[in-house]
Write a protein that holds these residues in place. Structure first.
Motif, PDB file in Angstrom:
ATOM      1  N   LEU A 132       0.829  -1.207   0.000  1.00  0.00           N
ATOM      2  CA  LEU A 132       0.000   0.000   0.000  1.00  0.00           C
ATOM      3  C   LEU A 132       0.863   1.256   0.000  1.00  0.00           C
ATOM      4  O   LEU A 132       0.557   2.227  -0.695  1.00  0.00           O
ATOM      5  N   ASP A 133       1.950   1.247   0.772  1.00  0.00           N
ATOM      6  CA  ASP A 133       2.862   2.392   0.789  1.00  0.00           C
ATOM      7  C   ASP A 133       3.515   2.598  -0.573  1.00  0.00           C
ATOM      8  O   ASP A 133       3.630   3.726  -1.059  1.00  0.00           O
ATOM      9  N   ARG A 134       3.949   1.494  -1.197  1.00  0.00           N
ATOM     10  CA  ARG A 134       4.623   1.594  -2.495  1.00  0.00           C
ATOM     11  C   ARG A 134       3.677   2.060  -3.587  1.00  0.00           C
ATOM     12  O   ARG A 134       4.078   2.823  -4.470  1.00  0.00           O
ATOM     13  N   THR A 135       2.418   1.604  -3.557  1.00  0.00           N
ATOM     14  CA  THR A 135       1.476   2.054  -4.589  1.00  0.00           C
ATOM     15  C   THR A 135       1.149   3.541  -4.411  1.00  0.00           C
ATOM     16  O   THR A 135       0.934   4.237  -5.394  1.00  0.00           O
ATOM     17  N   ALA A 136       1.124   4.002  -3.175  1.00  0.00           N
ATOM     18  CA  ALA A 136       0.870   5.428  -2.930  1.00  0.00           C
ATOM     19  C   ALA A 136       1.994   6.284  -3.516  1.00  0.00           C
ATOM     20  O   ALA A 136       1.768   7.420  -3.936  1.00  0.00           O
ATOM     21  N   ASP A 137       3.211   5.723  -3.544  1.00  0.00           N
ATOM     22  CA  ASP A 137       4.364   6.450  -4.071  1.00  0.00           C
ATOM     23  C   ASP A 137       4.572   6.247  -5.569  1.00  0.00           C
ATOM     24  O   ASP A 137       5.389   6.938  -6.174  1.00  0.00           O
ATOM     25  N   ALA A 138       3.852   5.292  -6.172  1.00  0.00           N
ATOM     26  CA  ALA A 138       4.045   4.974  -7.598  1.00  0.00           C
ATOM     27  C   ALA A 138       3.602   6.141  -8.471  1.00  0.00           C
ATOM     28  O   ALA A 138       2.647   6.843  -8.153  1.00  0.00           O
ATOM     29  N   ARG A 139       4.318   6.323  -9.559  1.00  0.00           N
ATOM     30  CA  ARG A 139       4.056   7.461 -10.443  1.00  0.00           C
ATOM     31  C   ARG A 139       3.221   7.090 -11.668  1.00  0.00           C
ATOM     32  O   ARG A 139       2.754   7.974 -12.378  1.00  0.00           O
ATOM     33  N   ASP A 140       3.057   5.800 -11.946  1.00  0.00           N
ATOM     34  CA  ASP A 140       2.300   5.437 -13.147  1.00  0.00           C
ATOM     35  C   ASP A 140       1.466   4.177 -12.907  1.00  0.00           C
ATOM     36  O   ASP A 140       1.752   3.375 -12.013  1.00  0.00           O
ATOM     37  N   ALA A 141       0.438   4.017 -13.727  1.00  0.00           N
ATOM     38  CA  ALA A 141      -0.515   2.911 -13.573  1.00  0.00           C
ATOM     39  C   ALA A 141       0.146   1.552 -13.782  1.00  0.00           C
ATOM     40  O   ALA A 141      -0.206   0.582 -13.103  1.00  0.00           O
ATOM     41  N   ALA A 142       1.098   1.468 -14.694  1.00  0.00           N
ATOM     42  CA  ALA A 142       1.754   0.181 -14.967  1.00  0.00           C
ATOM     43  C   ALA A 142       2.496  -0.331 -13.731  1.00  0.00           C
ATOM     44  O   ALA A 142       2.459  -1.525 -13.426  1.00  0.00           O
ATOM     45  N   THR A 143       3.146   0.569 -13.019  1.00  0.00           N
ATOM     46  CA  THR A 143       3.850   0.181 -11.792  1.00  0.00           C
ATOM     47  C   THR A 143       2.868  -0.291 -10.736  1.00  0.00           C
ATOM     48  O   THR A 143       3.093  -1.305 -10.071  1.00  0.00           O
ATOM     49  N   ILE A 144       1.764   0.413 -10.604  1.00  0.00           N
ATOM     50  CA  ILE A 144       0.745   0.021  -9.623  1.00  0.00           C
ATOM     51  C   ILE A 144       0.188  -1.353  -9.960  1.00  0.00           C
ATOM     52  O   ILE A 144       0.066  -2.217  -9.084  1.00  0.00           O
ATOM     53  N   LYS A 145      -0.140  -1.587 -11.220  1.00  0.00           N
ATOM     54  CA  LYS A 145      -0.675  -2.897 -11.640  1.00  0.00           C
ATOM     55  C   LYS A 145       0.330  -4.005 -11.361  1.00  0.00           C
ATOM     56  O   LYS A 145      -0.044  -5.089 -10.908  1.00  0.00           O
ATOM     57  N   GLN A 146       1.615  -3.749 -11.605  1.00  0.00           N
ATOM     58  CA  GLN A 146       2.633  -4.773 -11.363  1.00  0.00           C
ATOM     59  C   GLN A 146       2.783  -5.054  -9.875  1.00  0.00           C
ATOM     60  O   GLN A 146       2.934  -6.204  -9.463  1.00  0.00           O
ATOM     61  N   LEU A 147       2.726  -4.028  -9.046  1.00  0.00           N
ATOM     62  CA  LEU A 147       2.797  -4.223  -7.595  1.00  0.00           C
ATOM     63  C   LEU A 147       1.628  -5.087  -7.105  1.00  0.00           C
ATOM     64  O   LEU A 147       1.807  -5.984  -6.277  1.00  0.00           O
ATOM     65  N   ALA A 167      -0.100  -7.251  -8.935  1.00  0.00           N
ATOM     66  CA  ALA A 167       0.089  -8.607  -9.463  1.00  0.00           C
ATOM     67  C   ALA A 167       1.092  -9.382  -8.598  1.00  0.00           C
ATOM     68  O   ALA A 167       0.868 -10.550  -8.270  1.00  0.00           O
ATOM     69  N   ASP A 168       2.172  -8.730  -8.226  1.00  0.00           N
ATOM     70  CA  ASP A 168       3.176  -9.370  -7.362  1.00  0.00           C
ATOM     71  C   ASP A 168       2.583  -9.718  -5.999  1.00  0.00           C
ATOM     72  O   ASP A 168       2.808 -10.803  -5.465  1.00  0.00           O
ATOM     73  N   ALA A 169       1.811  -8.793  -5.434  1.00  0.00           N
ATOM     74  CA  ALA A 169       1.194  -9.039  -4.125  1.00  0.00           C
ATOM     75  C   ALA A 169       0.198 -10.192  -4.191  1.00  0.00           C
ATOM     76  O   ALA A 169       0.121 -11.008  -3.270  1.00  0.00           O
ATOM     77  N   ALA A 170      -0.554 -10.274  -5.274  1.00  0.00           N
ATOM     78  CA  ALA A 170      -1.528 -11.359  -5.420  1.00  0.00           C
ATOM     79  C   ALA A 170      -0.840 -12.716  -5.424  1.00  0.00           C
ATOM     80  O   ALA A 170      -1.296 -13.661  -4.766  1.00  0.00           O
ATOM     81  N   ILE A 171       0.261 -12.821  -6.128  1.00  0.00           N
ATOM     82  CA  ILE A 171       1.024 -14.076  -6.147  1.00  0.00           C
ATOM     83  C   ILE A 171       1.506 -14.397  -4.743  1.00  0.00           C
ATOM     84  O   ILE A 171       1.377 -15.513  -4.261  1.00  0.00           O
ATOM     85  N   TRP A 172       2.046 -13.417  -4.082  1.00  0.00           N
ATOM     86  CA  TRP A 172       2.603 -13.597  -2.738  1.00  0.00           C
ATOM     87  C   TRP A 172       1.527 -13.990  -1.727  1.00  0.00           C
ATOM     88  O   TRP A 172       1.754 -14.773  -0.823  1.00  0.00           O
ATOM     89  N   LEU A 173       0.306 -13.427  -1.882  1.00  0.00           N
ATOM     90  CA  LEU A 173      -0.790 -13.724  -0.966  1.00  0.00           C
ATOM     91  C   LEU A 173      -1.596 -14.950  -1.388  1.00  0.00           C
ATOM     92  O   LEU A 173      -2.475 -15.392  -0.661  1.00  0.00           O
TER      93      LEU A 173
END
Length: 111
Positions: free
Chosen positions: A32-47, A49-55
């Motif tokens: 959540l902290d990293r997505t708040a700091d992300a500058r573009d939608a592609a980065t947010i989507k990748q974060l 996707a990574d979290a979903a795999i991890w969870l």
């Protein structure tokens, strides 16, 4: 002779925050902290996707994870689910997600 059939792998579509390990809970807050700091939608989507795999949550392509904000739950729902599987309701002027389990049990239709 007995033949065992392979069963399809069951992927969960939501995870209860309370059921996550402390490491997964910490990772969720870092996401959540990293997505708040992300500058573009592609980065947010990748974060997400990574979290979903991890969870261990099956996340449709391009979707994002959200926390259920259902106000009707007596135990304060804590599920994390893909936004596309959630219903949304208005809380004043704010759209809030309601996870699939809450929608099935007690759908909120307005504020």
């Amino acid at each position: 002779m007995t033949t065992l059939m392979d069963r399809p792998v069951q992927h969960r579509t939501a995870a209860s925050y309370r059921d996550l390990t402390p490491q997964q809970q910490n990772g969720w807050w870092k996401l959540l902290d990293r997505t708040a700091d992300a500058r573009d939608a592609a980065t947010i989507k990748q974060l997400h996707a990574d979290a979903a795999i991890w969870l261990g949550i099956q996340l449709p392509d391009g979707d994002e994870l959200v926390e259920c904000s259902c106000e009707m739950c007596p135990d304060a729902c804590d599920r994390i689910a893909p936004l596309s599987l959630c219903a949304e309701y208005l809380d004043g002027e704010t759209q809030r997600p309601q996870c699939p389990a809450c929608v099935e049990d007690h759908r909120i239709t307005s504020d």
